[in-house]
Design a protein around this motif. Structure first.
Motif, mmCIF file in Angstrom:
data_model
loop_
_atom_site.group_PDB
_atom_site.id
_atom_site.type_symbol
_atom_site.label_atom_id
_atom_site.label_comp_id
_atom_site.label_asym_id
_atom_site.label_seq_id
_atom_site.Cartn_x
_atom_site.Cartn_y
_atom_site.Cartn_z
ATOM 1 N N UNK A 115 0.839 -1.200 0.000
ATOM 2 C CA UNK A 115 0.000 0.000 0.000
ATOM 3 C C UNK A 115 0.875 1.251 0.000
ATOM 4 N N UNK A 116 1.985 1.161 -0.652
ATOM 5 C CA UNK A 116 2.916 2.283 -0.783
ATOM 6 C C UNK A 116 3.631 2.160 -2.125
ATOM 7 N N UNK A 117 4.181 3.255 -2.634
ATOM 8 C CA UNK A 117 4.977 3.159 -3.865
ATOM 9 C C UNK A 117 6.259 2.360 -3.619
ATOM 10 N N UNK A 118 6.661 1.570 -4.588
ATOM 11 C CA UNK A 118 7.895 0.786 -4.494
ATOM 12 C C UNK A 118 8.358 0.420 -5.891
ATOM 13 N N UNK A 119 9.659 0.187 -6.000
ATOM 14 C CA UNK A 119 10.209 -0.334 -7.255
ATOM 15 C C UNK A 119 10.138 -1.860 -7.175
ATOM 16 N N UNK A 120 9.479 -2.474 -8.146
ATOM 17 C CA UNK A 120 9.268 -3.918 -8.129
ATOM 18 C C UNK A 120 9.769 -4.498 -9.440
ATOM 19 N N UNK A 121 10.512 -5.610 -9.334
ATOM 20 C CA UNK A 121 11.024 -6.265 -10.534
ATOM 21 C C UNK A 121 11.214 -7.753 -10.284
ATOM 22 N N UNK A 122 11.070 -8.587 -11.317
ATOM 23 C CA UNK A 122 11.482 -9.985 -11.209
ATOM 24 C C UNK A 122 13.015 -10.034 -11.129
ATOM 25 N N UNK A 123 13.587 -10.921 -10.310
ATOM 26 C CA UNK A 123 15.052 -10.924 -10.149
ATOM 27 C C UNK A 123 15.824 -11.243 -11.427
ATOM 28 N N UNK A 124 15.379 -12.256 -12.178
ATOM 29 C CA UNK A 124 16.181 -12.725 -13.310
ATOM 30 C C UNK A 124 15.381 -12.886 -14.594
ATOM 31 N N UNK A 125 14.175 -12.386 -14.618
ATOM 32 C CA UNK A 125 13.331 -12.538 -15.798
ATOM 33 C C UNK A 125 12.684 -11.207 -16.157
ATOM 34 N N UNK A 126 11.877 -11.236 -17.201
ATOM 35 C CA UNK A 126 11.128 -10.048 -17.606
ATOM 36 C C UNK A 126 9.666 -10.423 -17.748
ATOM 37 N N UNK A 127 9.142 -11.137 -16.727
ATOM 38 C CA UNK A 127 7.761 -11.596 -16.784
ATOM 39 C C UNK A 127 6.770 -10.443 -16.655
ATOM 40 N N UNK A 128 7.232 -9.297 -16.128
ATOM 41 C CA UNK A 128 6.440 -8.071 -16.126
ATOM 42 C C UNK A 128 7.398 -6.896 -16.016
ATOM 43 N N UNK A 129 6.963 -5.679 -16.348
ATOM 44 C CA UNK A 129 7.893 -4.542 -16.377
ATOM 45 C C UNK A 129 8.468 -4.209 -14.998
ATOM 46 N N UNK A 130 9.773 -3.951 -14.964
ATOM 47 C CA UNK A 130 10.437 -3.497 -13.745
ATOM 48 C C UNK A 130 10.309 -1.975 -13.690
ATOM 49 N N UNK A 131 9.609 -1.474 -12.663
ATOM 50 C CA UNK A 131 9.404 -0.029 -12.558
ATOM 51 C C UNK A 131 8.825 0.308 -11.190
#
Length: 265
Positions: free
Chosen positions: A102-118
């Motif tokens: 429930x807060x802004x955060x940078x989220x990314x898959x560690x080793x894949x691109x299954x969804x956008x890292x942003x």
């Protein structure tokens, strides 16, 4: 006894880095083959001395057929770094858990691109279970700004070649050894990285945080899927050839860093 001839295999998607690595390989007498589609020709199956440069999805599709062992950092490597190296709080969790943010955060898959890292305003903006499996690992990071960022191709813990790739969030490419005034600082920070916690061949991005000027790790990337920016292609090729080598040649030190074979239904 003659060593097994090496061959660098490339995906059908033409890239600047793929072309640069292919040219460097040919200069060494290393064979280069480019896929026409996602099917591995019968004569390439289990090719001795195979290496691969490709994106994760394509590598998963053909890597086992080529007999290539793909090295990558452990999913939680960045989250496990001390704050003086990571520069912010980073947590390894699942996308299902991250959807509860429930807060802004940078989220990314560690080793894949299954969804956008942003940066996501909150977890509700992450892809739903219809798009990404609930147990997909993700890194959730505090939001920070990097003043300048560099890509390091590491071999046995040493910087084999490096390039600046961004300044204040915009693409700004130049070789580290091309007179960059931050060269010594970059190399000094690279020497602090825990090499024993990484595969022997890996790409690590580092940067200087704004506004305090501290150095921090941006992320780790598989060398076999990383762009080289202004890195020396020969140095990058050295790392790629180790990071995507014949599986039978992967030594005990690197076995824990082998990318798992994709689940096939």
């Amino acid at each position: 006894m003659n060593a097994t001839p090496r061959t660098l295999f490339l995906s059908p998607r033409a890239t600047v880095t793929g072309r640069a690595l292919a040219d460097a390989a040919r200069r060494r007498g290393i064979g280069v083959e480019t896929y026409g589609d996602w099917r591995t020709p019968a004569e390439w199956l289990g090719a001795p001395g195979a290496s691969l440069y490709a994106g994760p999805l394509f590598a998963d599709a053909v890597g086992r057929e080529l007999g290539v062992g793909l090295l990558e950092a452990a999913p939680g490597w960045l989250a496990g770094l001390p704050v003086e190296l990571a520069g912010r709080d980073v947590e390894l969790t699942t996308v299902a858990e991250a959807r509860g943010l429930r807060r802004p955060a940078f989220v990314k898959p560690p080793n894949d691109k299954s969804f956008p890292a942003r940066v996501y305003p909150d977890g509700s903006r992450l892809p739903g279970p219809d798009a990404v499996d609930d147990d997909t690992p993700v890194l959730v990071s505090d939001i920070v700004a990097f003043d300048v960022e560099f890509r390091l191709f590491l071999l046995d813990g040493a910087v084999r070649t490096a390039s600046r790739y961004a300044r204040r969030g915009a693409l700004d490419v130049a070789p580290l050894d091309g007179g960059d005034p931050l060269r010594d600082e970059v190399l000094a920070f690279a020497a602090r990285l825990p090499a024993e916690e990484l595969p022997s061949a890996i790409v690590v991005d580092v940067g200087r945080l704004a506004p305090d000027g501290d150095w921090a790790v941006v992320e780790a990337n598989a060398a076999w899927a990383s762009g080289h920016y202004a890195c020396d292609p020969d140095g990058a090729l050295d790392v790629v050839l180790r990071a995507a080598a014949p599986a039978a040649d992967v030594g005990p030190r690197d076995v824990p860093f082998l990318r798992a074979a994709p689940h096939r239904v």
